[in-house]
Design a protein around this motif. Structure first.
Motif, PDB file in Angstrom:
ATOM      1  N   TYR A 130       0.766  -2.002   4.782  1.00 20.20           N
ATOM      2  CA  TYR A 130       1.138  -1.387   3.504  1.00 20.20           C
ATOM      3  C   TYR A 130       2.543  -1.811   3.077  1.00 20.20           C
ATOM      4  O   TYR A 130       2.821  -1.971   1.888  1.00 20.20           O
ATOM      5  N   GLN A 183      -9.201   0.979   7.693  1.00 20.21           N
ATOM      6  CA  GLN A 183      -9.969   2.178   8.052  1.00 20.21           C
ATOM      7  C   GLN A 183     -11.177   1.821   8.912  1.00 20.21           C
ATOM      8  O   GLN A 183     -11.468   2.497   9.893  1.00 20.21           O
ATOM      9  N   LEU A 236      -3.582  -2.624  -7.146  1.00 21.47           N
ATOM     10  CA  LEU A 236      -4.352  -1.443  -6.748  1.00 21.47           C
ATOM     11  C   LEU A 236      -5.625  -1.833  -6.015  1.00 21.47           C
ATOM     12  O   LEU A 236      -5.984  -1.223  -4.996  1.00 21.47           O
ATOM     13  N   LEU A 237      -6.304  -2.863  -6.506  1.00 20.48           N
ATOM     14  CA  LEU A 237      -7.512  -3.327  -5.826  1.00 20.48           C
ATOM     15  C   LEU A 237      -7.197  -3.922  -4.452  1.00 20.48           C
ATOM     16  O   LEU A 237      -7.951  -3.714  -3.497  1.00 20.48           O
ATOM     17  N   HIS A 295      -6.760  -0.931   2.596  1.00 17.13           N
ATOM     18  CA  HIS A 295      -7.044   0.393   3.147  1.00 17.13           C
ATOM     19  C   HIS A 295      -8.445   0.449   3.757  1.00 17.13           C
ATOM     20  O   HIS A 295      -8.627   0.996   4.847  1.00 17.13           O
ATOM     21  N   ASP A 296      -9.408  -0.137   3.086  1.00 13.75           N
ATOM     22  CA  ASP A 296     -10.785  -0.139   3.577  1.00 13.75           C
ATOM     23  C   ASP A 296     -10.905  -0.920   4.882  1.00 13.75           C
ATOM     24  O   ASP A 296     -11.544  -0.463   5.834  1.00 13.75           O
ATOM     25  N   GLY A 302      -4.677  -3.032  -2.585  1.00 10.19           N
ATOM     26  CA  GLY A 302      -4.360  -1.885  -1.740  1.00 10.19           C
ATOM     27  C   GLY A 302      -5.608  -1.180  -1.257  1.00 10.19           C
ATOM     28  O   GLY A 302      -5.700  -0.773  -0.093  1.00 10.19           O
ATOM     29  N   TYR A 303      -6.593  -1.052  -2.150  1.00 11.14           N
ATOM     30  CA  TYR A 303      -7.853  -0.428  -1.747  1.00 11.14           C
ATOM     31  C   TYR A 303      -8.587  -1.280  -0.711  1.00 11.14           C
ATOM     32  O   TYR A 303      -9.135  -0.746   0.257  1.00 11.14           O
ATOM     33  N   ALA A 304      -8.566  -2.601  -0.892  1.00  5.60           N
ATOM     34  CA  ALA A 304      -9.229  -3.493   0.070  1.00  5.60           C
ATOM     35  C   ALA A 304      -8.544  -3.424   1.433  1.00  5.60           C
ATOM     36  O   ALA A 304      -9.215  -3.366   2.469  1.00  5.60           O
ATOM     37  N   ARG A 360      -0.868  -0.170  10.273  1.00 11.48           N
ATOM     38  CA  ARG A 360      -1.089   0.278   8.892  1.00 11.48           C
ATOM     39  C   ARG A 360       0.217   0.267   8.100  1.00 11.48           C
ATOM     40  O   ARG A 360       0.257  -0.171   6.961  1.00 11.48           O
TER      41      ARG A 360
END
Length: 72
Positions: A47, A34, A23-24, A30-31, A26-28, A43
């Motif tokens: 992913y 973005q 999850l972390l 995504h950031d 994935g957040y990194a 993207r």
């Protein structure tokens, strides 16, 4: 009681830790995507690679579950 369930507690903590790690990550990802205005195709690829990496751990867990239930 803890000595009896040590392996089960260890497996649960490992699985929760791996989930938190993915999850972390994935957040990194995504950031970063973005902030750098990456196109949609990039993207999807990023992913997709992250999902395939986590899919390996999911498959390992399912295979391990089948092996332990059959007594191997």
């Amino acid at each position: 009681m803890i000595a009896d369930n040590y392996e089960q507690i260890e497996a649960i903590v490992l699985n929760v830790s791996l989930l938190a790690l993915f999850l972390l990550m994935g957040y990194a990802v995504h950031d970063v995507l973005q902030k750098n205005d990456v196109p949609k195709v990039g993207r999807y690829v990023a992913y997709g690679v992250l999902f395939l990496g986590s899919l390996g751990f999911i498959a390992k867990g399912i295979i391990q579950l089948f092996f332990t239930s059959s007594g191997v």
